[in-house]
Design a protein around this motif. Sequence first.
Motif, short mmCIF file in Angstrom:
data_model
loop_
_atom_site.label_atom_id
_atom_site.label_comp_id
_atom_site.label_asym_id
_atom_site.label_seq_id
_atom_site.Cartn_x
_atom_site.Cartn_y
_atom_site.Cartn_z
N ILE A 117 -21.70 38.20 -68.96
CA ILE A 117 -20.56 38.17 -68.03
C ILE A 117 -21.08 38.26 -66.60
N ALA A 118 -20.79 37.27 -65.79
CA ALA A 118 -21.11 37.31 -64.36
C ALA A 118 -19.94 37.93 -63.61
N LEU A 119 -20.19 38.32 -62.36
CA LEU A 119 -19.16 38.98 -61.56
C LEU A 119 -18.77 38.12 -60.35
N ALA A 120 -17.48 38.13 -60.05
CA ALA A 120 -16.97 37.39 -58.89
C ALA A 120 -15.98 38.30 -58.16
N PRO A 121 -16.44 39.07 -57.18
CA PRO A 121 -15.55 40.04 -56.52
C PRO A 121 -14.42 39.42 -55.70
N HIS A 122 -14.56 38.13 -55.35
CA HIS A 122 -13.54 37.53 -54.48
C HIS A 122 -13.03 36.22 -55.08
N LEU A 123 -12.04 36.29 -55.96
CA LEU A 123 -11.40 35.08 -56.47
C LEU A 123 -10.35 34.62 -55.46
N LEU A 124 -10.34 33.31 -55.19
CA LEU A 124 -9.39 32.76 -54.22
C LEU A 124 -8.43 31.82 -54.93
N VAL A 125 -7.13 31.92 -54.62
CA VAL A 125 -6.13 31.03 -55.21
C VAL A 125 -6.27 29.65 -54.59
N GLU A 126 -6.35 28.64 -55.46
CA GLU A 126 -6.52 27.26 -55.00
C GLU A 126 -5.60 26.36 -55.82
N GLY A 146 -13.66 38.45 -62.60
CA GLY A 146 -13.36 38.33 -61.17
C GLY A 146 -12.28 39.29 -60.75
N GLN A 147 -12.19 39.51 -59.45
CA GLN A 147 -11.13 40.37 -58.91
C GLN A 147 -10.26 39.56 -57.98
N HIS A 148 -8.95 39.67 -58.20
CA HIS A 148 -7.97 39.05 -57.30
C HIS A 148 -6.92 40.10 -56.98
N GLY A 149 -6.94 40.58 -55.75
CA GLY A 149 -6.04 41.66 -55.39
C GLY A 149 -6.36 42.91 -56.19
N GLY A 150 -5.36 43.46 -56.83
CA GLY A 150 -5.56 44.68 -57.60
C GLY A 150 -5.83 44.43 -59.07
N THR A 184 -7.33 36.99 -69.69
CA THR A 184 -7.10 38.42 -69.84
C THR A 184 -7.07 39.07 -68.46
N ARG A 185 -6.07 39.89 -68.21
CA ARG A 185 -5.94 40.57 -66.92
C ARG A 185 -5.77 42.07 -67.16
N VAL A 186 -6.42 42.86 -66.32
CA VAL A 186 -6.25 44.32 -66.36
C VAL A 186 -6.24 44.83 -64.92
N PRO A 187 -5.60 45.97 -64.68
CA PRO A 187 -5.66 46.55 -63.33
C PRO A 187 -7.10 46.92 -62.97
N LEU A 192 -14.56 45.72 -57.18
CA LEU A 192 -15.67 45.07 -57.91
C LEU A 192 -16.82 44.78 -56.96
N LEU A 193 -16.52 44.56 -55.69
CA LEU A 193 -17.57 44.32 -54.70
C LEU A 193 -18.47 45.55 -54.56
N VAL A 194 -17.87 46.72 -54.50
CA VAL A 194 -18.66 47.96 -54.40
C VAL A 194 -19.51 48.14 -55.65
N ALA A 195 -18.91 47.89 -56.82
CA ALA A 195 -19.65 48.05 -58.07
C ALA A 195 -20.84 47.10 -58.14
N GLN A 196 -20.61 45.84 -57.74
CA GLN A 196 -21.70 44.87 -57.78
C GLN A 196 -22.79 45.24 -56.78
N ALA A 197 -22.40 45.71 -55.61
CA ALA A 197 -23.39 46.10 -54.60
C ALA A 197 -24.26 47.26 -55.10
N GLY A 198 -23.65 48.18 -55.84
CA GLY A 198 -24.41 49.30 -56.37
C GLY A 198 -25.47 48.87 -57.37
N LEU A 199 -25.08 48.01 -58.32
CA LEU A 199 -26.06 47.58 -59.33
C LEU A 199 -27.13 46.67 -58.73
#
Length: 351
Positions: A117-126, A146-150, A184-187, A192-199
């Motif tokens: 699983i790769a990470l995408a902290p900033h998903l943009l609506v297109e 990925g993260q989109h909003g909350g 699949t969506r979860v709160p 996710l940006l902070v989490a990715q920066a930490g690892l």
Amino acid sequence: MDHLIIDALRDVLTGQCTPAIVRAIENEVAAHNGCAPETDLTKISATAATLWQQIEDTGFADLLLPEDEGGAGLALRDAFAVWDLLGQHAMPLPLAETMLARGWLVAAGVAVPQGAIALAPHLLVEGGGVGTSGVRGARVAQWVLGQHGGELVLLPVAGAQASPSIFVLDADLRWKAETLVSATRVPAPASLLVAQAGLVSALLAGSLLTTFESTLNFANERQQFGRPIGKFQAIQHELAVMAEHVSAARMAAQIACEAGGVLADPLKVAVGKARTGEAAVEVASLAHSVHGAIGFTTEFDLQLFTRRLHLWRQTAGSESYWQLQAGQALVAAGGMSLDVIRQITDSTAAA
């Protein structure tokens, strides 16, 4: 941290994640870039699939899961040693990202999917769908969290329209609206940006160590004028500066991962990512200075690590971004800056 886990992982990586394997995966993916435009760029390379299966069979991707979910119940402070080791071996797969993603998904009550699983902290609506650029390791992953909003959104790489990114293993991805609807969506429990920066701070710490150690070995072996170049004062000075950066960055990366659960502290991550990013620039430059032109060649292992130093430095925000976050936190805290610094560094990592 259980030394048995680290020793077992070190054995796996030493045998299965060699520089030759890393090159093979990068070369297979790069060769796919030259295929016809309609070729599916999301197909994983054969060597990457083999390496992932070996890792999956060992259970290392589930280390952050609770023991009753088949994991080892590790916290982020324990995961530092694992991610540091992955950085030392220039891991070409998003294993660290998968560990974190699986930990978050299981905590949200979602069954973990098979595959990386790769990470995408900033998903943009297109146009009803979503997209993002420069997803780290997307060319060798099956999923993207990925993260989109909350919200966190789990999307299949195979369902995306992919195009090559700057680094060979990364990709720009776009998903259509129908794929997004069925995802699949979860709160999101945190950024996710902070989490990715930490690892990534931990990955940088590992790659910094290997870069320094290989440079030190080279300086002690390479002969000029009848003696090793490491005997010359100018080279000794460069090695000393490298050692200072590597030591400081490794301590900062430990602080970034200092958390009892699977959610990182944003301020500690800011300190860790900023310091490891600074060190990446300096250490990569000095390593190539000591090696001379040979360090840039594809045949030499050094480039595998210094390319990752520059890549991971820019992943999840560069040092200037995180320096700004740390500075704003210091101003917002009020009172004495020393109290905030004590709060950041008063951890078992800094002890």
